[in-house]
Design a protein around this motif. Structure first.
Motif, PDB file in Angstrom:
ATOM      1  N   MET A  56     -71.450   4.031-135.085  1.00 54.46           N
ATOM      2  CA  MET A  56     -72.103   4.310-133.804  1.00 54.46           C
ATOM      3  C   MET A  56     -71.522   5.552-133.137  1.00 54.46           C
ATOM      4  SD  MET A  56     -72.180   0.368-132.434  1.00 54.46           S
ATOM      5  CE  MET A  56     -72.821   0.773-130.821  1.00 54.46           C
ATOM      6  N   GLY A  57     -70.412   6.065-133.691  1.00 53.83           N
ATOM      7  CA  GLY A  57     -69.809   7.276-133.135  1.00 53.83           C
ATOM      8  C   GLY A  57     -68.601   7.035-132.269  1.00 53.83           C
ATOM      9  N   PHE A  58     -67.972   5.852-132.393  1.00 56.46           N
ATOM     10  CA  PHE A  58     -66.793   5.516-131.597  1.00 56.46           C
ATOM     11  C   PHE A  58     -65.580   5.355-132.506  1.00 56.46           C
ATOM     12  CE2 PHE A  58     -70.402   3.551-129.269  1.00 56.46           C
ATOM     13  CZ  PHE A  58     -70.370   4.365-128.137  1.00 56.46           C
ATOM     14  N   ASN A  66     -76.340   6.604-124.924  1.00 59.52           N
ATOM     15  CA  ASN A  66     -77.176   5.407-124.898  1.00 59.52           C
ATOM     16  C   ASN A  66     -76.472   4.174-125.435  1.00 59.52           C
ATOM     17  OD1 ASN A  66     -79.351   6.820-123.834  1.00 59.52           O
ATOM     18  ND2 ASN A  66     -80.157   7.360-125.860  1.00 59.52           N
ATOM     19  N   ASN A  67     -75.328   4.364-126.064  1.00 58.42           N
ATOM     20  CA  ASN A  67     -74.635   3.236-126.698  1.00 58.42           C
ATOM     21  C   ASN A  67     -73.457   2.693-125.896  1.00 58.42           C
ATOM     22  OD1 ASN A  67     -76.268   3.051-128.997  1.00 58.42           O
ATOM     23  ND2 ASN A  67     -75.169   4.714-130.000  1.00 58.42           N
ATOM     24  N   TYR A  68     -73.154   3.282-124.734  1.00 58.21           N
ATOM     25  CA  TYR A  68     -72.069   2.736-123.924  1.00 58.21           C
ATOM     26  C   TYR A  68     -72.489   1.387-123.349  1.00 58.21           C
ATOM     27  CZ  TYR A  68     -69.629   7.181-124.269  1.00 58.21           C
ATOM     28  OH  TYR A  68     -68.969   8.288-124.743  1.00 58.21           O
ATOM     29  N   ALA A 108     -72.189   9.416-142.362  1.00 60.60           N
ATOM     30  CA  ALA A 108     -72.548  10.781-141.942  1.00 60.60           C
ATOM     31  C   ALA A 108     -72.857  10.868-140.451  1.00 60.60           C
ATOM     32  CB  ALA A 108     -73.732  11.279-142.762  1.00 60.60           C
ATOM     33  N   THR A 109     -73.684   9.961-139.941  1.00 61.96           N
ATOM     34  CA  THR A 109     -74.088  10.031-138.530  1.00 61.96           C
ATOM     35  C   THR A 109     -72.912   9.770-137.599  1.00 61.96           C
ATOM     36  OG1 THR A 109     -76.323   9.294-139.087  1.00 61.96           O
ATOM     37  CG2 THR A 109     -75.645   9.100-136.789  1.00 61.96           C
ATOM     38  N   GLY A 110     -72.180   8.698-137.861  1.00 61.77           N
ATOM     39  CA  GLY A 110     -71.025   8.380-137.019  1.00 61.77           C
ATOM     40  C   GLY A 110     -69.960   9.450-137.090  1.00 61.77           C
TER      41      GLY A 110
END
Length: 312
Positions: free
Chosen positions: A223-225, A201-203, A262-264
């Motif tokens: 955000m995980g990137f 959803n974040n692309y 933690a999430t990323g």
């Protein structure tokens, strides 16, 4: 009569010009301008022995308009900087893959067949720089090669400030090289769709702008990137995860994970596991071993004479 005298004077001038030109002592073999009659120099011979024969890869440094972009004002690399880039690419990249895979075959079979060197970066209208690109998995354009030194506009830079700086070499060259190499693999064998779902959803796609690259690291990585550009699309995320991991020391990558929170961190690690499994399963390539091999070479760059092409 006046016309006749003027014509004779012009002929005499042309003859004088021809003689003066023929007397110039120009070493055409060292030219970075492509000419069909250019004789082979030491670099050409070294490239044949160390690129063409073992890997079937051609590295071009002489200027050819049809091999460069018409969208930018570009210049060729200097001869000496072409030597340095050729030596660096083989030492840090090709030799590392050879060590881990056990032969020259992996690079021979999978690396793009053409590497085109350009002296300067491509400046975009928003003041960002284009440092390289890939064309259909066949060609890598590698720009800013004159940043390795010996250019008039860089006289204030100590000669080895870039050549001996692994962070700078990665930022300008090797992150780009390995990123573009990474695209070759997923274009042949798709990676798991599970990868896309982790941050799907974040692309940003068409909404991506270079201004986003100025976002601070914790924001991007939370955000995980691994990088801002990874947020463009799943394919870019895959290539960025591959390249960032291989170009980072254990400590550097851990610091990246720590900044992510933690999430990323969980998202980045989940994607990294998929990328590692993908390369091991489909290409028999151990990314941990490959990173160790690359980092070992990068740690030793201060001991290597990259101006020397008498070496294998």
């Amino acid at each position: 009569m006046i016309n006749k005298i003027f014509g004779m004077l012009m002929l005499a001038a042309a003859a004088t010009f021809a003689v003066s030109c023929s007397d110039d002592d120009v070493d055409t073999s060292m030219s970075v301008i492509k000419d069909s009659q250019t004789p082979q120099n030491d670099l050409d011979k070294w490239l044949y022995a160390n690129y063409v024969k073992p890997y079937n890869v051609e590295l071009r440094y002489r200027w050819e308009d049809n091999e460069t972009s018409m969208d930018y004002i570009l210049v060729p690399p200097t001869y000496q900087n072409a030597v340095r880039m050729a030596r660096l690419l083989k030492f840090i990249c090709f030799d590392a893959f050879d060590e881990v895979t056990g032969s020259t075959r992996f690079i021979h079979d999978h690396f793009p067949k053409l590497v085109q060197l350009v002296g300067n970066p491509g400046w975009n209208t928003n003041s960002s720089m284009t440092l390289g690109s890939s064309e259909g998995g066949y060609k890598i354009n590698l720009w800013y090669v004159n940043h390795l030194g010996d250019m008039v506009y860089e006289d204030w830079v100590p000669k080895d400030s870039v050549l001996r700086n692994r962070q700078e070499l990665n930022a300008i060259f090797f992150h780009t090289i390995i990123h573009e190499f990474g695209h070759n693999f997923h274009q042949k064998v798709p990676y798991s769709t599970e990868f896309n779902q982790i941050t799907g959803n974040n692309y940003l796609g068409g909404m991506y702008t270079s201004e986003f690259e100025n976002a601070n690291d914790p924001q991007v990585q939370a955000m995980g990137f691994v990088t801002a550009y990874a947020s463009y699309s799943a394919d870019e995320d895959f290539a960025e995860t591959f390249s960032t991991y291989l170009c980072s020391t254990t400590e550097e990558f851990q610091a990246l994970l720590d900044r992510a929170g933690a999430t990323g961190k969980n998202k980045i690690q989940a994607k990294l596991r998929i990328v590692k499994d993908y390369f091991l399963k489909n290409w028999n390539l151990d990314m941990d071993a490959l990173r160790d091999a690359i980092q070992k070479r990068e740690a030793s760059i201060a001991t290597v004479d990259f101006d020397d092409i008498t070496l294998k």
